[in-house]
Design an enzyme around this catalytic site. Structure first.
Site: not given
Length: 371
Positions: A192, A335
């Site tokens: 994310e 991430e």
């Protein structure tokens, strides 16, 4: 207490379109093939090495055999889905940076200029950034069919999103998992990017696990002590104003959640539906997993935990989900970097699984299993 198969009995859902679709998901997502798991475990026992010598890596390969319904596991094509979204709660001063950073980093995913990109290049992972809810569009990332909304609302003042938006974001995640499966990918990783999303994750965790907000709220991307205090207060106001019902995961997600967490939740459900293992990152993806398992308990068997992050909620989440992460490296980046970091190690384990000679093959007496 962990979330088990009795959750479905406790949860309540309103008569609605998403209720019917959720019921169908619950029927279609089944437990992995335990016979394939048993055959994979037997193969490990026959390899010419100390029994269970690779520990959790043997367990992961065995789990994947059950998920993929074959002891001839396949891990050659790996996909990392990075869901990008913005959060209205940043108005409360819960972050060091503004929402414009989300779009900048999303653009850098396409250029291969983020931490996850560099790591993915080494790990043989293909990265797919998805704009599920950024406040501005980014060329090459933003697509109308993926974008649910231009950010969430400030949950400290009103619900973060509508129930329909929350469900649409889950459906987007499911669709993305299906697309990767159709393209031949064999394992899915979740990530994310979204300024303010640790605030949403802490709020969801506090409600779902019925824990004090202070216990599950950390510094995120580097807040000061005063920043953490504001963050805790914002979450407490959000819970007080919106009154999310922990018996109804979709209600919690809509009222105090985020679009990227919803997308990851959907991707996990989609991976389970497509019989793909799904690798979690840290606290954010574990929060999404908490919701996914609450919605469809069978989804838990498809989850592989990569690492324990520095967020204080991570330990509680892994215990609640009965997960056993491999790495403990004090990572806290997001991430999907933790999930990517696990992949070379998993590839090594698969190499041993497929190519190590057996005791019989080298004419050595096997180790005895200790009782």
């Amino acid at each position: 207490m962990g979330i088990g198969n009795n959750w479905r009995e406790k949860a309540k859902y309103r008569g609605s379109e998403e209720n019917m679709e959720l019921t169908e998901l619950q029927k279609q997502i089944t437990e992995p093939d335990r016979e394939c798991e048993a055959r994979a475990e037997k193969h490990w026992m026959q390899l010419a090495k100390p029994l269970s010598g690779l520990g959790k890596f043997e367990t992961m390969v065995t789990q994947i055999a059950g998920i993929q319904r074959t002891e001839q596991i396949r891990l050659h094509k790996k996909a990392l889905l990075v869901f990008c979204a913005d959060n209205g709660v940043v108005e409360e001063g819960v972050t060091q940076t503004g929402q414009d950073v989300t779009a900048v980093v999303a653009g850098n995913f396409l250029k291969g200029e983020t931490t996850a990109c560099k790591m993915a290049q080494i790990a043989g992972v293909d990265l797919f950034p998805i704009d599920i809810g950024m406040i501005r569009d980014v060329e090459g990332v933003s697509r109308p069919e993926d974008k649910v909304a231009y950010g969430t609302k400030n949950m400290a003042k009103e619900p973060a999103m509508t129930r329909k938006e929350a469900w649409n974001a889950i459906e987007t995640g499911i669709r993305k998992a299906k697309e990767r499966k159709a393209e031949g990918y064999q394992i899915l990783l979740t990530g994310e990017m979204g300024i303010g999303n640790t605030t949403a994750a802490s709020a969801i965790t506090a409600v779902m696990l019925n824990r004090p907000v202070e216990q599950v709220t950390g510094r995120g991307a580097g807040l000061t002590g005063e920043g953490v205090r504001r963050k805790v207060q914002a979450i407490q106001r959000a819970v007080e104003i919106n009154q999310p019902d922990r018996r109804e995961p979709l209600d919690v997600l809509a009222k105090v959640g985020s679009l990227d967490i919803a997308g990851m939740c959907g991707a996990m459900l989609g991976a389970a539906l497509m019989q793909m293992p799904v690798v979690l990152d840290g606290a954010l993806s574990m929060t999404a997993a908490l919701l996914a398992v609450a919605l469809v308990p069978a989804c838990r068997s498809y989850l592989i935990a990569s690492h324990v992050s520095k967020e204080p909620s991570c330990q509680l989440l892994k215990e609640s989900l009965y997960l056993d992460p491999v790495l403990n490296a004090d990572m806290n980046l997001g991430e999907g970097t933790g999930a990517v970091a696990l992949m070379p190690l998993l590839d090594m384990a698969a190499k041993v699984y497929f190519e190590m000679p057996t005791f019989e093959g080298i004419e050595i007496k096997p180790y005895e299993v200790l009782k």
